[in-house]
Design an enzyme around this catalytic site. Structure first.
Site, PDB file in Angstrom:
ATOM      1  CB  SER A 114      -0.608  -0.271   1.293  1.00 11.85           C
ATOM      2  OG  SER A 114      -1.430   1.185   1.516  1.00 11.85           O
ATOM      3  CE1 TYR A 140      -4.103  -2.037   5.314  1.00 13.69           C
ATOM      4  CE2 TYR A 140      -3.057   0.053   4.454  1.00 13.69           C
ATOM      5  CZ  TYR A 140      -3.847  -1.118   4.164  1.00 13.69           C
ATOM      6  OH  TYR A 140      -4.041  -1.476   2.901  1.00 13.69           O
TER       7      TYR A 140
END
Length: 269
Positions: free
Chosen positions: A132, A145
Site C-alpha cells: 500500500s 496498517y
C-alpha cells in the site's frame, strides 16, 4: 514490455476488489489463473478457484499441491489478500494488531515460502506482493496498517535481491486509496477512525479496475515498487524531496483526525 501470454498465475484475495480486477487482467491476456480466497463460493468466470485462508499452513500446502498437480509449476504469485485496519495507538487492541500481522504480513510470508522452492527449481518466476502507499508514507492513526504494509515493502525489496540469482522477480504494489470493498473489513475498536478511513476509500477517484490496469504495467516491467496512481507517486515524491512540507501535512491531518474524533465523541455521549 509485454509479458508472454499463457502463464500460470495464483492470486490470493482474488474473489473481489483488486484481486478480482487483476484476475480479469491476466485472463484477458490468455493466462491461466487460480483465484484463491476465504469465501466458500466464487462466481467469477474463466479462472479456477480454491478456498484459501492465508493464515493457514494447511491451506497453503493444498494450494501448492493443486498447482503442482494441475500445472506442474507457477509463473506468477500475487499475494493480494489483506484487510483494512487502523486506529489510535491507545485504542487499537493487541488482538487487532496480531490479526493484521497474521493476514497482511505473515500471509504474504507464507505465500512466498510456499512457492519460492517451486520457482527456484524452474529458474524463473515472479512474486507480486500487494502492499500500500501506507507502506511508504505513514499517516497518523494508522500505525497497525502502516507497520505491516511497510513490512511487506521491506520483505519484497529484500527478496528481490535474494531471489534475483534464481531468475525470480519480486514487486511490491503500493496504491493510494481507491474504491473497493476493503472498507467492509473495517471493524476495529477505533470506530471513529474506521469511519474516516471508509469515507476516504469510498470517495477515492479510482476504482479497482483502473488501478489493476496500471499495476499490470508495473508487473510487465518487473518494477520493484509499483506506484499505480498519481496520488501515490506525488506523496512519495513529497516525502523524499520536500520533507518539511510532508511533515506539516501529516501533522495537520493528525490534528484534523483529533478534531473529528472529539466531535464524534461529544455527539454520541
Amino acid at each position: 514490455m509485454s509479458a508472454r501470454a499463457g502463464r500460470t498465475v495464483l492470486i490470493t484475495g482474488g474473489a473481489s476488489g483488486l484481486g478480482a480486477a487483476l484476475a480479469a487482467e491476466f485472463l484477458a491476456r490468455g493466462d491461466r489463473v487460480l483465484v484463491t480466497d476465504r469465501v466458500s463460493t466464487y462466481d467469477g468466470t474463466g479462472a479456477s478457484y480454491l478456498k484459501l485462508d492465508v493464515t493457514s499452513d494447511e491451506d497453503w500446502e493444498s494450494a501448492r499441491a493443486w498447482v503442482e498437480q494441475q500445472w506442474g509449476g507457477l509463473d506468477v504469485l500475487v499475494n493480494n489478500a489483506g484487510i483494512a485496519t487502523g486506529g489510535r495507538i491507545d485504542v487499537v487492541t493487541l488482538e487487532e494488531w496480531q490479526g493484521v500481522i497474521d493476514i497482511n504480513l505473515l500471509g504474504v510470508v507464507r505465500g512466498c515460502r510456499t512457492f519460492t522452492p517451486m520457482m527456484k527449481a524452474a529458474g524463473s518466476g515472479q512474486i507480486v506482493n500487494t502492499a500500500s502507499l501506507a507502506g511508504l508514507v505513514h499517516p497518523p492513526a494508522m500505525a497497525s496498517y502502516t507497520a505491516v504494509k511497510a513490512g511487506v515493502v521491506a520483505l519484497s525489496e529484500s527478496l528481490s535481491y535474494e531471489l534475483a540469482p534464481f531468475g525470480i522477480a519480486v514487486s511490491a504494489v503500493c496504491p493510494g486509496f481507491f474504491r473497493t470493498n476493503l472498507a467492509s473489513s473495517l471493524h476495529g475498536s477505533d470506530t471513529a477512525l474506521d469511519k474516516v478511513a471508509a469515507r476516504l476509500i469510498e470517495r477515492a477517484p479510482l476504482d479497482a479496475t483502473q488501478v489493476a490496469a496500471e499495476v499490470m504495467k508495473g508487473i510487465d516491467a518487473k518494477r520493484m515498487v509499483i506506484l499505480p496512481d498519481k496520488a501515490a507517486r506525488r506523496a512519495v515524491m513529497t516525502k523524499r524531496f520536500a520533507r518539511p512540507l510532508y511533515d506539516r501535512a501529516q501533522r495537520k491531518f493528525g490534528a484534523r483526525l483529533q478534531a473529528i474524533t472529539t466531535r464524534n465523541q461529544k455527539e454520541t455521549s
